[in-house]
Design an enzyme around this catalytic site. Structure first.
Site, PDB file in Angstrom:
ATOM      1  CE  LYS A  26      -8.357   6.310  14.253  1.00 18.08           C
ATOM      2  NZ  LYS A  26      -8.620   7.705  13.828  1.00 18.08           N
ATOM      3  N   GLY A  59      -9.679  18.594   2.134  1.00 15.14           N
ATOM      4  CA  GLY A  59      -9.097  17.254   2.191  1.00 15.14           C
ATOM      5  C   GLY A  59      -9.111  16.652   3.586  1.00 15.14           C
ATOM      6  N   GLY A  61       0.841  -1.191   0.000  1.00 14.55           N
ATOM      7  CA  GLY A  61       0.000   0.000   0.000  1.00 14.55           C
ATOM      8  C   GLY A  61       0.874   1.238   0.000  1.00 14.55           C
ATOM      9  CB  VAL A  62       3.040   2.816  -2.306  1.00 16.46           C
ATOM     10  CG1 VAL A  62       3.999   4.003  -2.255  1.00 16.46           C
ATOM     11  CG2 VAL A  62       3.808   1.519  -2.063  1.00 16.46           C
ATOM     12  N   GLY A  63       0.392   4.741  -0.619  1.00 17.70           N
ATOM     13  CA  GLY A  63      -0.399   5.941  -0.813  1.00 17.70           C
ATOM     14  C   GLY A  63       0.228   7.050   0.014  1.00 17.70           C
ATOM     15  CG  ASP A  75     -11.506   6.503  12.205  1.00 21.03           C
ATOM     16  OD1 ASP A  75     -10.712   5.661  11.744  1.00 21.03           O
ATOM     17  OD2 ASP A  75     -11.139   7.520  12.825  1.00 21.03           O
ATOM     18  N   GLY A  86       3.933   6.606   1.335  1.00 21.64           N
ATOM     19  CA  GLY A  86       4.948   7.573   0.911  1.00 21.64           C
ATOM     20  C   GLY A  86       5.632   8.202   2.111  1.00 21.64           C
TER      21      GLY A  86
END
Lengths: 436, 436
Positions: free
Chosen positions: B205, B187, B10-12, B201, B16
């Site tokens: 957690k 965003g 998973g390279v998002g 979410d 990154g």
């Protein structure tokens, strides 16, 4: 799994707390640690008083050396304090191959380099979560939680006594002396409060955090210390009018020119979370290059909060004591051969903003003179208020500067104090935005 | 020491960030970990986009299974998210004897029991600091830092999107819908914000934190979820008039009757530090019996803060991967055979204080009717304000209750809503003092 035997040296408030926590939470601790942890032996000169604090099932000795020499003791807990007999005991425990848990900030700030070197040679652990900010797991956070980061700076409210005094001075408008007397009555301040209110205690804790954050040896000698005892309630009020709170901060920052290590009263914008840490509570704000700012808050002293940190260290040590040292977290976060002796920045070279309060006599042009002297020293002004009435003969000029080297601020202050119309020494406090 | 090879799935954004942190801070990380840590292989369907994020020296594959099956990979980092393919990949990595670092809260909250059991069988570690509160090392704090404590309760602002929306609603007096649109533009919110604003979410957690705090299995199914989408700006204003802030809290408390596990908008006294955590920031307040209340604050999301937690986990795993499992910290803080299946408290049984807003028509005696119904349900009133003018025909009665069981509050609310003079459903928010 084999139970772990704890030998306790120093059975006072915190020692009693450690005994209480180990007993009260024995089941939880064992469920977590995967082994029982039992207090086997405790040392205090007054054996009867120790008995009251640790209970019947613990052997009590008057001589702490009997603890470090005891063959059954796996982990020695040092709660004696100071750096004389405590140092001797810790070094002997290490020589005997015992692991050490200590709450002794002074011992580590002054002799940590020697102690950790000896521990390294002998392959034992010296754990010290309780030495900084009491129960708050700040050592673990800096050393392990932030291990991916270049830590840029740390700012901490790490002396509860001073924070209590500053909080009361602000809330009640009382003087330092009056609040100190109240703090002494409440047991929040010692009969001789020097160690707390002059920044020594915070300096010890800051020295330890700087070592862990930047991978440098302990260097308490280079720590700049300025306490709160000469703080005037007026400056707390004026700071508030300007949108700031005054806190005794321990500040350490890694700059290109060297490491800053300083304890002093500091103006902080009132909107910052850390500006709202009141009473005897502690908080540490750390900035990492990846994580950004992150804050840790809790009780910085007291029997049970400090015991919380001591016992967490015991659990950590108990888990790893039979492991190969390569599986352990290095004492100072960085591998021992990876510590760097970074230069410590002299206070003159530190860059800060300043709060200045200047008492002046009624004379036309005095403000022009002051602003000219600041400009000549390349100091620009961020805010300025004037208190009192010039018509009555005296007034106070309160101003906030932009960031300059302390050397420049000192030069400007000296020039301002030389003015005929300036009647008293200039009051100078440092100011930090703590946002980047 | 042998370098550690990381395989990234998973390279998002966060992937990154992990590549950036591992590269930028390679020297610091290696000085701490005592070994080099290198990103060896990364998987993303779009190989070109992955290349831009991780750089030239990393092998890139389109198929994530090539990472978990790669013989040279020591630690697999799972950043794909969700609980379908991510689950398959994590289980296969474990079956292959690889250690796993994941930021996937949903996967653990829903399938953690199975995943940790498999990891235990295979003797590998699954680390998940990044799954809760982003960069804040809260898993480490709860699991290791507070290991001496009986943890009593945890209250967390653990969804940045919701906290941003609530902060803007308060500061700008804007509606939920308007702020959500702004958050989407910035965003801070997804095109479909359900997962964040309806509490899912936060519930994931919270489920993970409760497991670690109390030594219970993951039980997301029992978590009560109430989001902020129906929150009216008026209630935020009224709460403020009464001295409270409204936050979306994840709350878990260990009571004698069972464990509370609930996410909902909550009134908190404005003087609490956690009430002043604003914008996208996260904070977790935990209460231990020894340490008292302690708070952890920082960025709960974002590429670099999340990478900070992922890489800290990598360092931890790298240190212990060759150690005997008895030296490791158990995945859920307690030894696997020491987890207890404590009952989860149904929401009806939860004790809380309440904020009620009741819309009434102008009729003499309506307040008397309301207070009588509350009294009949054993609910006492802590504060009451009346908004609007009865003379204009309608008014709002806003009141705060003392602590009662939710069942009682529901009964009283139903009775109040049945009154002829009550014109709309009663608005009910829960209130927590968070002081003991």
């Amino acid at each position: 799994m084999k139970p772990i035997n704890i030998g306790l040296m120093g059975v006072g408030t915190v020692g009693g707390g450690v005994a209480t926590v180990l007993k009260r939470n024995a089941e939880e601790i064992s469920r977590r640690a995967g082994r029982d942890i039992r207090l086997t032996i405790a040392a205090r000169r007054n054996v009867e008083q120790a008995r009251e604090l640790v209970g019947e099932e613990v052997a009590i000795v008057a001589d702490a050396f009997a603890v470090v020499d005891h063959p059954d003791v796996d982990i020695v807990v040092e709660l004696i304090g100071g750096d004389t007999v405590a140092k001797e005991l810790v070094l002997r425990a290490i020589a005997n191959g015992k692991h050490v848990v200590t709450a002794n900030k002074k011992l580590l700030a002054l002799h940590g380099n020697e102690i950790f070197a000896r521990a390294q040679e002998k392959g034992v652990m010296v754990a010290f979560e309780a030495a900084v900010a009491g129960g708050i797991p700040i050592i673990k956070a800096l050393r392990e939680g932030l291990s991916a980061n270049r830590i840029e700076w740390i700012a901490g409210i790490i002396n509860g006594t001073s924070n209590f005094i500053l909080t009361e001075m602000r809330e009640k408008g009382a003087s330092f002396a009056d609040v100190l007397a109240e703090a002494q009555r409440l047991g929040y301040a010692e009969a001789d409060p020097t160690f707390d209110v002059e920044g020594h205690d915070a300096g010890h804790k800051l020295t330890i955090m700087a070592a862990i954050a930047f991978g440098i040896p302990m260097n308490f000698g280079a720590c700049y210390l300025e306490g709160i005892s000469r703080l005037d309630g007026r400056d707390i009020r004026y700071a508030e009018e300007l949108g700031y709170r005054v806190k005794l901060l321990g500040l350490t920052r890694c700059t290109e020119d060297g490491v800053e290590l300083r304890v002093h009263p500091t103006l902080i914008p009132e909107g910052r979370l850390i500006a709202n840490v009141n009473g005897v509570m502690n908080a540490v704000l750390a900035k990492g290059d990846a994580i950004g700012p992150t804050l840790y808050y809790g009780a910085g002293a007291g029997a049970l909060p400090t015991a919380s940190a001591v016992v967490a260290d015991i659990v950590d040590v108990a888990r790893l004591m039979t492991a190969d040292p390569e599986h352990r977290v290095p004492h100072l976060a960085f591998q021992p051969d990876q510590l760097k002796d970074l230069p410590l920045l002299p206070m003159d070279e530190v860059v800060s903003s300043y709060y200045l309060r200047i008492s002046v006599t009624d004379r036309a042009g005095v403000l022009a003179e002051i602003t000219r002297l600041l400009a000549e020293n390349d100091i620009s002004i961020e805010a300025l208020i004037q208190k009192g009435s010039l018509s009555e003969g005296t007034a106070e000029v309160v101003l906030l500067t932009h960031r300059v080297k302390e050397r420049q601020a000192n030069a400007a202050i000296a020039a301002i104090e030389a003015l005929a119309s300036v009647t008293c020494p200039v009051v100078r406090l440092r100011m930090e935005e703590l946002n980047g």
